[in-house]
Design a protein around this motif. Structure first.
Motif, PDB file in Angstrom:
ATOM      1  N   LEU A 194      37.408  44.355  44.358  1.00 23.77           N
ATOM      2  CA  LEU A 194      37.276  45.747  44.788  1.00 23.77           C
ATOM      3  C   LEU A 194      35.898  46.028  45.375  1.00 23.77           C
ATOM      4  CD1 LEU A 194      39.097  47.472  41.793  1.00 23.77           C
ATOM      5  CD2 LEU A 194      39.890  47.375  44.165  1.00 23.77           C
ATOM      6  N   ALA A 195      34.886  45.271  44.928  1.00 24.91           N
ATOM      7  CA  ALA A 195      33.528  45.488  45.427  1.00 24.91           C
ATOM      8  C   ALA A 195      33.359  44.995  46.859  1.00 24.91           C
ATOM      9  CB  ALA A 195      32.523  44.787  44.513  1.00 24.91           C
ATOM     10  N   TYR A 196      34.103  43.947  47.229  1.00 24.06           N
ATOM     11  CA  TYR A 196      33.839  43.307  48.516  1.00 24.06           C
ATOM     12  C   TYR A 196      34.997  43.359  49.506  1.00 24.06           C
ATOM     13  CZ  TYR A 196      29.733  41.509  46.132  1.00 24.06           C
ATOM     14  OH  TYR A 196      28.552  41.413  45.444  1.00 24.06           O
ATOM     15  N   SER A 197      36.191  43.695  49.052  1.00 24.04           N
ATOM     16  CA  SER A 197      37.339  43.698  49.958  1.00 24.04           C
ATOM     17  C   SER A 197      37.321  44.917  50.877  1.00 24.04           C
ATOM     18  CB  SER A 197      38.650  43.687  49.158  1.00 24.04           C
ATOM     19  OG  SER A 197      38.789  42.486  48.451  1.00 24.04           O
ATOM     20  N   LYS A 198      37.723  44.696  52.128  1.00 26.38           N
ATOM     21  CA  LYS A 198      37.833  45.778  53.110  1.00 26.38           C
ATOM     22  C   LYS A 198      39.290  46.060  53.470  1.00 26.38           C
ATOM     23  CE  LYS A 198      33.339  45.861  53.399  1.00 26.38           C
ATOM     24  NZ  LYS A 198      32.568  46.961  52.763  1.00 26.38           N
ATOM     25  N   ASP A 199      40.131  45.044  53.320  1.00 24.34           N
ATOM     26  CA  ASP A 199      41.535  45.186  53.687  1.00 24.34           C
ATOM     27  C   ASP A 199      42.265  46.059  52.668  1.00 24.34           C
ATOM     28  OD1 ASP A 199      43.862  43.838  55.426  1.00 24.34           O
ATOM     29  OD2 ASP A 199      44.515  43.983  53.333  1.00 24.34           O
ATOM     30  N   ILE A 200      43.004  47.051  53.150  1.00 26.27           N
ATOM     31  CA  ILE A 200      43.664  48.004  52.261  1.00 26.27           C
ATOM     32  C   ILE A 200      44.684  47.326  51.357  1.00 26.27           C
ATOM     33  CG2 ILE A 200      45.403  48.601  54.004  1.00 26.27           C
ATOM     34  CD1 ILE A 200      45.373  51.444  52.850  1.00 26.27           C
ATOM     35  N   TYR A 201      45.350  46.274  51.870  1.00 27.78           N
ATOM     36  CA  TYR A 201      46.356  45.586  51.062  1.00 27.78           C
ATOM     37  C   TYR A 201      45.698  44.750  49.961  1.00 27.78           C
ATOM     38  CZ  TYR A 201      49.382  47.068  54.854  1.00 27.78           C
ATOM     39  OH  TYR A 201      50.060  47.831  55.776  1.00 27.78           O
ATOM     40  N   ASP A 202      44.555  44.135  50.275  1.00 27.60           N
ATOM     41  CA  ASP A 202      43.818  43.401  49.247  1.00 27.60           C
ATOM     42  C   ASP A 202      43.329  44.350  48.158  1.00 27.60           C
ATOM     43  OD1 ASP A 202      44.160  40.959  50.441  1.00 27.60           O
ATOM     44  OD2 ASP A 202      42.238  40.997  51.501  1.00 27.60           O
ATOM     45  N   ILE A 203      42.858  45.525  48.565  1.00 26.34           N
ATOM     46  CA  ILE A 203      42.384  46.508  47.585  1.00 26.34           C
ATOM     47  C   ILE A 203      43.517  46.916  46.651  1.00 26.34           C
ATOM     48  CG2 ILE A 203      41.545  48.877  47.323  1.00 26.34           C
ATOM     49  CD1 ILE A 203      39.912  48.433  49.897  1.00 26.34           C
ATOM     50  N   GLU A 204      44.709  47.113  47.205  1.00 24.54           N
ATOM     51  CA  GLU A 204      45.859  47.467  46.375  1.00 24.54           C
ATOM     52  C   GLU A 204      46.175  46.362  45.374  1.00 24.54           C
ATOM     53  OE1 GLU A 204      49.077  48.322  48.978  1.00 24.54           O
ATOM     54  OE2 GLU A 204      48.325  50.312  49.542  1.00 24.54           O
ATOM     55  N   ARG A 205      46.078  45.105  45.818  1.00 18.55           N
ATOM     56  CA  ARG A 205      46.359  43.976  44.918  1.00 18.55           C
ATOM     57  C   ARG A 205      45.333  43.911  43.784  1.00 18.55           C
ATOM     58  NH1 ARG A 205      46.978  41.523  50.111  1.00 18.55           N
ATOM     59  NH2 ARG A 205      49.175  41.215  50.640  1.00 18.55           N
ATOM     60  N   PHE A 206      44.062  44.123  44.122  1.00 14.17           N
ATOM     61  CA  PHE A 206      43.032  44.072  43.077  1.00 14.17           C
ATOM     62  C   PHE A 206      43.154  45.253  42.111  1.00 14.17           C
ATOM     63  CE2 PHE A 206      40.680  41.341  46.210  1.00 14.17           C
ATOM     64  CZ  PHE A 206      40.693  40.199  45.413  1.00 14.17           C
ATOM     65  N   GLU A 207      43.581  46.401  42.609  1.00 14.47           N
ATOM     66  CA  GLU A 207      43.833  47.540  41.721  1.00 14.47           C
ATOM     67  C   GLU A 207      44.963  47.204  40.746  1.00 14.47           C
ATOM     68  OE1 GLU A 207      42.257  50.154  41.166  1.00 14.47           O
ATOM     69  OE2 GLU A 207      41.176  50.844  42.947  1.00 14.47           O
ATOM     70  N   GLU A 208      45.980  46.498  41.230  1.00 18.96           N
ATOM     71  CA  GLU A 208      47.089  46.107  40.365  1.00 18.96           C
ATOM     72  C   GLU A 208      46.629  45.096  39.314  1.00 18.96           C
ATOM     73  OE1 GLU A 208      50.799  46.042  38.679  1.00 18.96           O
ATOM     74  OE2 GLU A 208      49.954  47.448  40.149  1.00 18.96           O
ATOM     75  N   ILE A 209      45.763  44.165  39.719  1.00 23.18           N
ATOM     76  CA  ILE A 209      45.226  43.194  38.754  1.00 23.18           C
ATOM     77  C   ILE A 209      44.419  43.920  37.680  1.00 23.18           C
ATOM     78  CG2 ILE A 209      43.597  41.283  38.455  1.00 23.18           C
ATOM     79  CD1 ILE A 209      44.446  40.312  41.246  1.00 23.18           C
ATOM     80  N   ARG A 210      43.619  44.900  38.088  1.00 27.85           N
ATOM     81  CA  ARG A 210      42.851  45.678  37.108  1.00 27.85           C
ATOM     82  C   ARG A 210      43.793  46.405  36.154  1.00 27.85           C
ATOM     83  NH1 ARG A 210      37.681  49.353  38.498  1.00 27.85           N
ATOM     84  NH2 ARG A 210      36.694  47.392  37.945  1.00 27.85           N
ATOM     85  N   LYS A 211      44.885  46.958  36.682  1.00 28.76           N
ATOM     86  CA  LYS A 211      45.856  47.649  35.834  1.00 28.76           C
ATOM     87  C   LYS A 211      46.465  46.688  34.812  1.00 28.76           C
ATOM     88  CE  LYS A 211      50.169  50.300  35.999  1.00 28.76           C
ATOM     89  NZ  LYS A 211      50.895  49.383  35.089  1.00 28.76           N
ATOM     90  N   ILE A 212      46.750  45.457  35.239  1.00 26.67           N
ATOM     91  CA  ILE A 212      47.308  44.466  34.313  1.00 26.67           C
ATOM     92  C   ILE A 212      46.316  44.168  33.191  1.00 26.67           C
ATOM     93  CG2 ILE A 212      48.022  42.049  34.094  1.00 26.67           C
ATOM     94  CD1 ILE A 212      49.142  42.299  36.971  1.00 26.67           C
ATOM     95  N   SER A 213      45.032  44.057  33.525  1.00 22.72           N
ATOM     96  CA  SER A 213      44.030  43.783  32.492  1.00 22.72           C
ATOM     97  C   SER A 213      43.968  44.925  31.478  1.00 22.72           C
ATOM     98  CB  SER A 213      42.649  43.560  33.127  1.00 22.72           C
ATOM     99  OG  SER A 213      42.079  44.767  33.600  1.00 22.72           O
ATOM    100  N   VAL A 214      44.092  46.158  31.954  1.00 19.38           N
ATOM    101  CA  VAL A 214      44.105  47.316  31.058  1.00 19.38           C
ATOM    102  C   VAL A 214      45.358  47.299  30.190  1.00 19.38           C
ATOM    103  CG1 VAL A 214      44.268  49.839  30.967  1.00 19.38           C
ATOM    104  CG2 VAL A 214      42.657  48.746  32.543  1.00 19.38           C
ATOM    105  N   ASP A 215      46.507  46.959  30.779  1.00 16.02           N
ATOM    106  CA  ASP A 215      47.763  46.892  30.022  1.00 16.02           C
ATOM    107  C   ASP A 215      47.670  45.859  28.898  1.00 16.02           C
ATOM    108  OD1 ASP A 215      48.892  48.834  31.604  1.00 16.02           O
ATOM    109  OD2 ASP A 215      49.999  47.431  32.882  1.00 16.02           O
ATOM    110  N   ILE A 216      47.064  44.710  29.190  1.00 13.94           N
ATOM    111  CA  ILE A 216      46.917  43.665  28.167  1.00 13.94           C
ATOM    112  C   ILE A 216      46.075  44.178  27.007  1.00 13.94           C
ATOM    113  CG2 ILE A 216      45.902  41.402  27.674  1.00 13.94           C
ATOM    114  CD1 ILE A 216      46.622  40.601  30.555  1.00 13.94           C
ATOM    115  N   MET A 217      44.945  44.819  27.329  1.00 11.15           N
ATOM    116  CA  MET A 217      44.070  45.350  26.284  1.00 11.15           C
ATOM    117  C   MET A 217      44.787  46.413  25.458  1.00 11.15           C
ATOM    118  SD  MET A 217      40.960  44.069  26.068  1.00 11.15           S
ATOM    119  CE  MET A 217      39.965  45.417  25.428  1.00 11.15           C
TER     120      MET A 217
END
Length: 205
Positions: A20-43
């Protein structure tokens, strides 16, 4: 050692934060947001803590992810070590706390010892740098490096602090109940080992 699910959750969070800090592509940002959501779900699944709280605390950082740094001071007097009783859990720890921006590790040790115990010290030697996850601390959402610095007393007197309710010196065989989120028995024992063998090299994970 930390449970594997916690290690995986932190690695996912770290990868997402960097992306999320370095990506510019909107689709990559969406994927990283989903990965962050998964990490929160696990916790949330393993701890029972509300996802909103986890997102604020565990997944709220921005920029490139780096470990937090916890500074602990080893202060000796007559073969006993200085410890402070934490108000948060009523247990005892080596004086210390998070490293501050603009303050060196040695300066942090001096500041924390004064604030938590009333004792004035000077830092004299780096003793150890430990990765918290490699030791028997309770699980932690943050990845933490623990830095232990030997300090010598130059003045002051024992008193309680804003975050501590007592301070005192303890022999190795008479340690009080420890705040294991801050320091383990084996870590305190290692500090005493340096007292007995001052030429031992710095320990690091």
């Amino acid at each position: 050692m930390e449970p594997k699910w916690l290690d995986w959750a932190k690695q996912l969070q770290s990868a997402a934060q960097a992306g999320l800090a370095y990506s510019k592509d909107i689709y990559d940002i969406e994927r990283f947001e989903e990965i962050r959501k998964i990490s929160v779900d696990i916790m949330a699944h393993h701890t029972g803590i509300d996802k909103r709280i986890i997102k604020d605390v565990f997944a709220g950082d921005t920029g490139y992810p780096t470990p937090k740094v916890d500074i602990r001071a080893a202060v000796f007097k007559d073969q006993s070590i200085l410890m402070v009783r934490e108000k948060s859990d009523g247990r005892w720890a080596l004086p210390g706390g998070w490293a501050d921006i603009g303050i060196s590790p040695g300066e942090t040790a001096v500041k924390e010892v004064k604030e938590e115990s009333g004792i004035d010290v000077k830092p004299v030697k780096l003793l150890a740098v430990m990765d918290k996850k490699c030791h028997s601390h309770p699980p932690s959402a943050a990845h933490v490096y623990k830095v232990f610095i030997k300090c010598e007393i130059i003045g002051g007197r024992l008193r309680e602090g804003t975050e501590t309710s007592a301070a005192g010196f303890f022999a190795e065989t008479e340690l009080p109940p420890l705040s294991e989120a801050r320091n383990t028995e084996s870590q305190v024992e290692r500090m005493f080992a340096y007292l007995k063998h001052p030429d031992e090299p710095v320990y690091f994970d």
